[in-house]
Design an enzyme around this catalytic site. Structure first.
Site, PDB file in Angstrom:
ATOM      1  N   ARG A  29      60.156  55.788  81.354  1.00  0.00           N
ATOM      2  CA  ARG A  29      60.661  54.758  80.437  1.00  0.00           C
ATOM      3  C   ARG A  29      61.212  55.374  79.154  1.00  0.00           C
ATOM      4  O   ARG A  29      62.179  54.863  78.583  1.00  0.00           O
ATOM      5  CB  ARG A  29      59.548  53.776  80.101  1.00  0.00           C
ATOM      6  CG  ARG A  29      59.247  52.879  81.273  1.00  0.00           C
ATOM      7  CD  ARG A  29      58.166  51.897  80.930  1.00  0.00           C
ATOM      8  NE  ARG A  29      58.022  50.912  81.979  1.00  0.00           N
ATOM      9  CZ  ARG A  29      56.875  50.331  82.285  1.00  0.00           C
ATOM     10  NH1 ARG A  29      55.773  50.626  81.623  1.00  0.00           N
ATOM     11  NH2 ARG A  29      56.827  49.445  83.244  1.00  0.00           N
ATOM     12  N   LYS A 200      51.368  39.170  96.989  1.00  0.00           N
ATOM     13  CA  LYS A 200      51.302  37.709  97.098  1.00  0.00           C
ATOM     14  C   LYS A 200      52.646  37.032  97.339  1.00  0.00           C
ATOM     15  O   LYS A 200      53.623  37.349  96.661  1.00  0.00           O
ATOM     16  CB  LYS A 200      50.738  37.153  95.794  1.00  0.00           C
ATOM     17  CG  LYS A 200      49.298  37.519  95.546  1.00  0.00           C
ATOM     18  CD  LYS A 200      48.871  36.821  94.298  1.00  0.00           C
ATOM     19  CE  LYS A 200      47.439  37.111  93.954  1.00  0.00           C
ATOM     20  NZ  LYS A 200      47.179  36.734  92.563  1.00  0.00           N
ATOM     21  N   GLY A 356      57.253  48.250  89.855  1.00  0.00           N
ATOM     22  CA  GLY A 356      56.484  49.485  89.675  1.00  0.00           C
ATOM     23  C   GLY A 356      56.144  50.238  90.947  1.00  0.00           C
ATOM     24  O   GLY A 356      56.362  51.445  91.044  1.00  0.00           O
ATOM     25  N   GLY A 379      58.673  42.473  86.333  1.00  0.00           N
ATOM     26  CA  GLY A 379      58.750  41.018  86.142  1.00  0.00           C
ATOM     27  C   GLY A 379      60.108  40.585  85.617  1.00  0.00           C
ATOM     28  O   GLY A 379      60.651  39.563  86.047  1.00  0.00           O
TER      29      GLY A 379
HETATM   30  P1  AMP Z   1      52.929  43.527  93.933  1.00  0.00           P
HETATM   31  O1  AMP Z   1      52.451  43.846  92.549  1.00  0.00           O
HETATM   32  O2  AMP Z   1      52.902  42.091  94.287  1.00  0.00           O
HETATM   33  O3  AMP Z   1      54.254  44.205  94.247  1.00  0.00           O
HETATM   34  O4  AMP Z   1      51.830  44.162  94.909  1.00  0.00           O
HETATM   35  C1  AMP Z   1      51.570  45.510  94.962  1.00  0.00           C
HETATM   36  C2  AMP Z   1      50.198  45.728  95.510  1.00  0.00           C
HETATM   37  O5  AMP Z   1      50.092  45.099  96.773  1.00  0.00           O
HETATM   38  C3  AMP Z   1      49.871  47.186  95.708  1.00  0.00           C
HETATM   39  O6  AMP Z   1      48.823  47.536  94.858  1.00  0.00           O
HETATM   40  C4  AMP Z   1      49.462  47.266  97.172  1.00  0.00           C
HETATM   41  O7  AMP Z   1      48.331  48.065  97.376  1.00  0.00           O
HETATM   42  C5  AMP Z   1      49.161  45.827  97.524  1.00  0.00           C
HETATM   43  N1  AMP Z   1      49.338  45.583  98.946  1.00  0.00           N
HETATM   44  C6  AMP Z   1      50.426  45.803  99.688  1.00  0.00           C
HETATM   45  N2  AMP Z   1      50.202  45.522 100.975  1.00  0.00           N
HETATM   46  C7  AMP Z   1      48.921  45.102 101.073  1.00  0.00           C
HETATM   47  C8  AMP Z   1      48.100  44.670 102.139  1.00  0.00           C
HETATM   48  N3  AMP Z   1      48.583  44.608 103.391  1.00  0.00           N
HETATM   49  N4  AMP Z   1      46.824  44.310 101.852  1.00  0.00           N
HETATM   50  C9  AMP Z   1      46.355  44.372 100.603  1.00  0.00           C
HETATM   51  N5  AMP Z   1      47.089  44.775  99.538  1.00  0.00           N
HETATM   52  C10 AMP Z   1      48.361  45.133  99.763  1.00  0.00           C
END
Ligand code: AMP
Length: 399
Positions: A29, A200, A356, A379
């Protein structure tokens, strides 16, 4: 940006990770802001830099006060000075007597770094008095902090009110971020593919809805895939799901079909009996994961089929990892996607990676140079792609 011989207040995103000894562990950054800072300095301006660092308002000391040692921008002074090739003066406060005096005395070509903007309770509230005090330090304002452009904070948006249109502008990084995001949402060459992963569905619903308007393919990975699979009647074992979002997932699948968008879910998964590095792992049908097992990555067949779609694409957007890529047994899918995106880019596709974790994956593999644009926004990028107006952008351009 074409200011000369002015005092310019520049909002950057120096929210870098620091280790226990306050050493910077990733300076991406900071490096991203250097072109703007150098250009201003080369044009004879004095530069006053401001940024937040961490969450001092949330991660307070036991007595409730802010941890001013841990979150001080003072730790960044030596490295910033190295990056700019000149000394950096540090102000012990943001708009207090030290900042006021040092800003007043600042000469052309000199650099002043203010203390963490979030040490001021008014920063996150978008406090006008704080914004006015910041504005009083300089003749012009530049926002180069794309990563915080979705926040209506005093230093990212409200401060711009106190400058007329000839005395406020985007920095070079901000200009590039906006131009590249626009290339995806306004001028995508087809076939256009979006790869969306992460934890999510609920975080990415609006993005997915928007993507249906311009993507030909949407490839879903990460934990969010299991909410879709559950919605379709699959057995997902102990995988991370959002059961209250299954109807939403079905609606998205329906809309994709109506709009003729190829929305894919991973046919196979790497599953494990625990979320740990030394867990027992297997490859399973994603729709038939036994109880007691977690789906933690897309499987080899999915990686192969996603990879072939990616390699035939002309525009690629990637946000979110395909699995728990932080743990080596579950990083294969994310790595395969990173390689496919790099290969497509080498063959002429335009690729944008943001968020990230996907950026970390690309960096870990040393592939950042093979991606058309690696965004500094998480975000902020998502909100921009969703079509939202970002306060940090509106404050400068009026739209
Ligand atoms: P996000 O911040 O929504 O992009 O999510 C990133 C996080 O999702 C990372 O820390 C990953 O470890 C987690 N993640 C990705 N795939 C899975 C999965 N199948 N089960 C649990 N966590 C996950």
């Amino acid at each position: 940006m074409n200011y000369a011989n002015k005092k310019v207040l520049v909002r950057v995103d120096f929210n870098v990770p620091l280790d226990e000894d306050h050493h910077i562990t990733d300076d991406t950054r900071m490096r991203a802001a250097v072109p703007t800072l150098k250009q201003l300095l080369d044009n004879g301006n004095a530069v006053i830099i401001m940024s937040h660092l961490g969450r001092p308002g949330k991660k307070r000391l036991p007595d409730g006060s802010m941890d001013k040692e841990r979150f001080s921008l003072r730790h960044l002074v030596p490295h910033l000075s190295e990056l700019l090739g000149r000394p950096v003066i540090f102000a012990e406060d943001t708009v207090g007597p030290d900042a006021m005096q040092k800003a007043r005395e600042l000469k052309p070509g000199q650099v002043l770094l203010l203390e963490n903007t979030r040490f001021n309770e008014g920063e996150k509230k978008g406090d006008e008095a704080l914004a006015r005090a910041l504005a009083s330090l300089a003749d012009a304002y530049i926002n180069d902090a794309f990563g915080t452009a979705h926040r209506a904070h005093a230093s990212t948006a409200v401060v711009a009110k106190f400058f007329d249109k000839d005395h406020k502008a985007f920095g070079l990084l901000m200009q590039k971020e906006i131009a590249n995001a626009n290339r995806i949402i306004q001028q995508a060459a087809h076939p256009a593919t979006a790869i969306i992963g992460g934890a999510k569905v609920s975080d990415k619903i609006q993005l997915l809805e928007r993507l249906l308007d311009f993507a030909d393919h949407i490839l879903i990975g990460g934990a969010m895939a299991y909410t879709f699979i559950l919605a379709k009647g699959g057995q997902v074992g102990n995988s991370l799901v959002e059961p209250d979002k299954t109807q939403l997932a079905l609606d998205l699948l329906d809309k994709a079909q109506q709009k003729n968008v190829d929305l894919r879910l991973p046919p196979d998964s790497v599953i494990a009996d625990a979320i740990s590095e030394d867990a027992v792992t297997l490859v399973s049908d994603s729709y038939d994961i036994p109880d007691g097992w977690w789906g933690l990555d897309i499987g080899p067949e999915s990686a192969e089929s996603y990879g072939s779609v990616i390699k035939q694409s002309k525009t690629i957007l990637w946000n979110g990892p395909m699995g728990v890529f932080e743990l080596p047994p579950f990083s294969g899918g994310t790595k395969a996607i990173a390689k496919a995106v790099a290969e497509a880019t080498r063959h002429g596709a335009f690729s944008l990676v943001g968020g990230g974790d996907s950026v970390a994956a690309v960096n870990q593999l040393g592939l950042a140079g093979s991606i058309s644009f690696v965004s500094t926004g998480g975000g902020a990028l998502l909100e921009y792609l969703e079509g939202k107006k970002l306060p940090g952008i509106v404050a400068i351009s009026g739209e």
